[in-house]
Scaffold this motif. Structure first.
Motif, PDB file in Angstrom:
ATOM      1  N   ARG A  61      -5.873   8.404   0.100  1.00  0.00           N
ATOM      2  CA  ARG A  61      -5.260   9.658  -0.352  1.00  0.00           C
ATOM      3  C   ARG A  61      -3.738   9.579  -0.223  1.00  0.00           C
ATOM      4  O   ARG A  61      -3.006   9.994  -1.123  1.00  0.00           O
ATOM      5  CB  ARG A  61      -5.827  10.822   0.464  1.00  0.00           C
ATOM      6  N   GLU A  62      -3.252   9.042   0.884  1.00  0.00           N
ATOM      7  CA  GLU A  62      -1.808   8.912   1.082  1.00  0.00           C
ATOM      8  C   GLU A  62      -1.212   7.911   0.096  1.00  0.00           C
ATOM      9  O   GLU A  62      -0.141   8.136  -0.467  1.00  0.00           O
ATOM     10  CB  GLU A  62      -1.506   8.506   2.526  1.00  0.00           C
ATOM     11  N   LEU A  63      -1.919   6.808  -0.153  1.00  0.00           N
ATOM     12  CA  LEU A  63      -1.433   5.836  -1.134  1.00  0.00           C
ATOM     13  C   LEU A  63      -1.327   6.470  -2.511  1.00  0.00           C
ATOM     14  O   LEU A  63      -0.347   6.243  -3.230  1.00  0.00           O
ATOM     15  CB  LEU A  63      -2.355   4.612  -1.191  1.00  0.00           C
ATOM     16  N   GLU A  64      -2.301   7.273  -2.873  1.00  0.00           N
ATOM     17  CA  GLU A  64      -2.267   7.945  -4.172  1.00  0.00           C
ATOM     18  C   GLU A  64      -1.036   8.841  -4.286  1.00  0.00           C
ATOM     19  O   GLU A  64      -0.448   8.961  -5.358  1.00  0.00           O
ATOM     20  CB  GLU A  64      -3.544   8.759  -4.365  1.00  0.00           C
ATOM     21  N   ALA A  65      -0.618   9.448  -3.186  1.00  0.00           N
ATOM     22  CA  ALA A  65       0.539  10.343  -3.185  1.00  0.00           C
ATOM     23  C   ALA A  65       1.864   9.592  -3.275  1.00  0.00           C
ATOM     24  O   ALA A  65       2.787  10.035  -3.958  1.00  0.00           O
ATOM     25  CB  ALA A  65       0.528  11.222  -1.934  1.00  0.00           C
ATOM     26  N   LYS A  68       3.458   3.448  -5.926  1.00  0.00           N
ATOM     27  CA  LYS A  68       3.932   3.208  -7.294  1.00  0.00           C
ATOM     28  C   LYS A  68       3.463   1.819  -7.713  1.00  0.00           C
ATOM     29  O   LYS A  68       3.199   0.960  -6.883  1.00  0.00           O
ATOM     30  CB  LYS A  68       5.462   3.281  -7.362  1.00  0.00           C
ATOM     31  N   ASP A  69       3.419   1.575  -9.013  1.00  0.00           N
ATOM     32  CA  ASP A  69       2.850   0.311  -9.490  1.00  0.00           C
ATOM     33  C   ASP A  69       3.657  -0.927  -9.123  1.00  0.00           C
ATOM     34  O   ASP A  69       3.146  -2.017  -9.164  1.00  0.00           O
ATOM     35  CB  ASP A  69       2.580   0.354 -10.992  1.00  0.00           C
ATOM     36  N   ASN A  70       4.914  -0.774  -8.715  1.00  0.00           N
ATOM     37  CA  ASN A  70       5.692  -1.943  -8.294  1.00  0.00           C
ATOM     38  C   ASN A  70       5.703  -2.119  -6.771  1.00  0.00           C
ATOM     39  O   ASN A  70       6.430  -2.948  -6.243  1.00  0.00           O
ATOM     40  CB  ASN A  70       7.116  -1.880  -8.847  1.00  0.00           C
ATOM     41  N   ASP A  71       4.864  -1.369  -6.069  1.00  0.00           N
ATOM     42  CA  ASP A  71       4.719  -1.514  -4.628  1.00  0.00           C
ATOM     43  C   ASP A  71       3.753  -2.660  -4.328  1.00  0.00           C
ATOM     44  O   ASP A  71       3.095  -3.194  -5.227  1.00  0.00           O
ATOM     45  CB  ASP A  71       4.175  -0.220  -4.003  1.00  0.00           C
ATOM     46  N   ASN A  87     -11.749   1.728   0.913  1.00  0.00           N
ATOM     47  CA  ASN A  87     -11.322   2.754  -0.052  1.00  0.00           C
ATOM     48  C   ASN A  87      -9.866   2.575  -0.449  1.00  0.00           C
ATOM     49  O   ASN A  87      -9.490   2.795  -1.611  1.00  0.00           O
ATOM     50  CB  ASN A  87     -11.542   4.151   0.518  1.00  0.00           C
ATOM     51  N   LEU A  88      -9.033   2.176   0.505  1.00  0.00           N
ATOM     52  CA  LEU A  88      -7.617   1.932   0.219  1.00  0.00           C
ATOM     53  C   LEU A  88      -7.453   0.799  -0.786  1.00  0.00           C
ATOM     54  O   LEU A  88      -6.683   0.921  -1.744  1.00  0.00           O
ATOM     55  CB  LEU A  88      -6.883   1.596   1.520  1.00  0.00           C
ATOM     56  N   LEU A  95      -4.658   2.049  -9.011  1.00  0.00           N
ATOM     57  CA  LEU A  95      -3.268   2.448  -9.250  1.00  0.00           C
ATOM     58  C   LEU A  95      -2.402   1.300  -9.761  1.00  0.00           C
ATOM     59  O   LEU A  95      -1.232   1.495 -10.055  1.00  0.00           O
ATOM     60  CB  LEU A  95      -2.646   3.016  -7.961  1.00  0.00           C
ATOM     61  N   GLY A  96      -2.945   0.098  -9.828  1.00  0.00           N
ATOM     62  CA  GLY A  96      -2.179  -1.061 -10.269  1.00  0.00           C
ATOM     63  C   GLY A  96      -1.221  -1.584  -9.224  1.00  0.00           C
ATOM     64  O   GLY A  96      -0.220  -2.217  -9.543  1.00  0.00           O
TER      65      GLY A  96
END
Length: 151
Positions: A61-65, A68-71, A87-88, A95-96
């Motif tokens: 959930r925190e990652l979704e918030a 970004k795709d370049n992370d 799940n992460l 999220l790519g």
């Protein structure tokens, strides 16, 4: 242009914070600060997500918030079976966001099956303490590699 995001449970959570700090401060040379963050460090968000969605979603959930795709994600799990790490890694893929898993000797763990890249400890390392010692060493090597472009 992105940030390195770390996540883990227990001792691996402490390693995640430690490695994020190596990027933001410095590992062994003075350089510009690099963007690094450990998921789960905001206790209010972590407990709200755990209460509202379940502990297995605290990292995804925190990652979704914030992701970004370049992370780049570095997930740490000694067993490779932690549901919140699994799940992460699934959320990272959706999220790519590229990822790597640092885990114990089990090459067929559920997390290893999902991760883009996996670094396993040797098969002789079965004690959690040994696995975690190897993980922090690998983490230092990865941070050193990341900082080389900025010296």
């Amino acid at each position: 242009g992105g940030k390195i995001i770390f996540a883990g449970n227990g001792g691996s959570f402490a390693d995640s914070q430690h490695l994020a700090a190596e990027l933001i401060s410095k590992l062994n040379i003075d350089r510009v600060p690099l963007p690094g963050i450990a998921l789960g460090t905001n206790s209010s968000s972590t407990t709200a997500i755990g209460n509202d969605y379940g502990f297995e979603y605290i990292f995804s959930r925190e990652l979704e918030a914030i992701g970004k795709d370049n992370d780049f994600l570095i997930a740490i799990s000694t067993s490779g079976e932690s549901k919140n790490i699994i799940n992460l890694l699934e959320k990272s893929k959706s999220l790519g966001i590229s990822n790597i898993l640092l885990t114990g000797p089990n090459k067929n763990s559920n997390a290893a099956k999902i991760a883009e890249s996996v670094i396993n400890t040797p098969p002789t390392c079965i004690a959690t303490a040994e696995i975690q010692q190897i993980h922090i060493t690998i983490g230092h090597i990865l941070c050193d590699f990341a900082q080389q472009k900025f010296i």
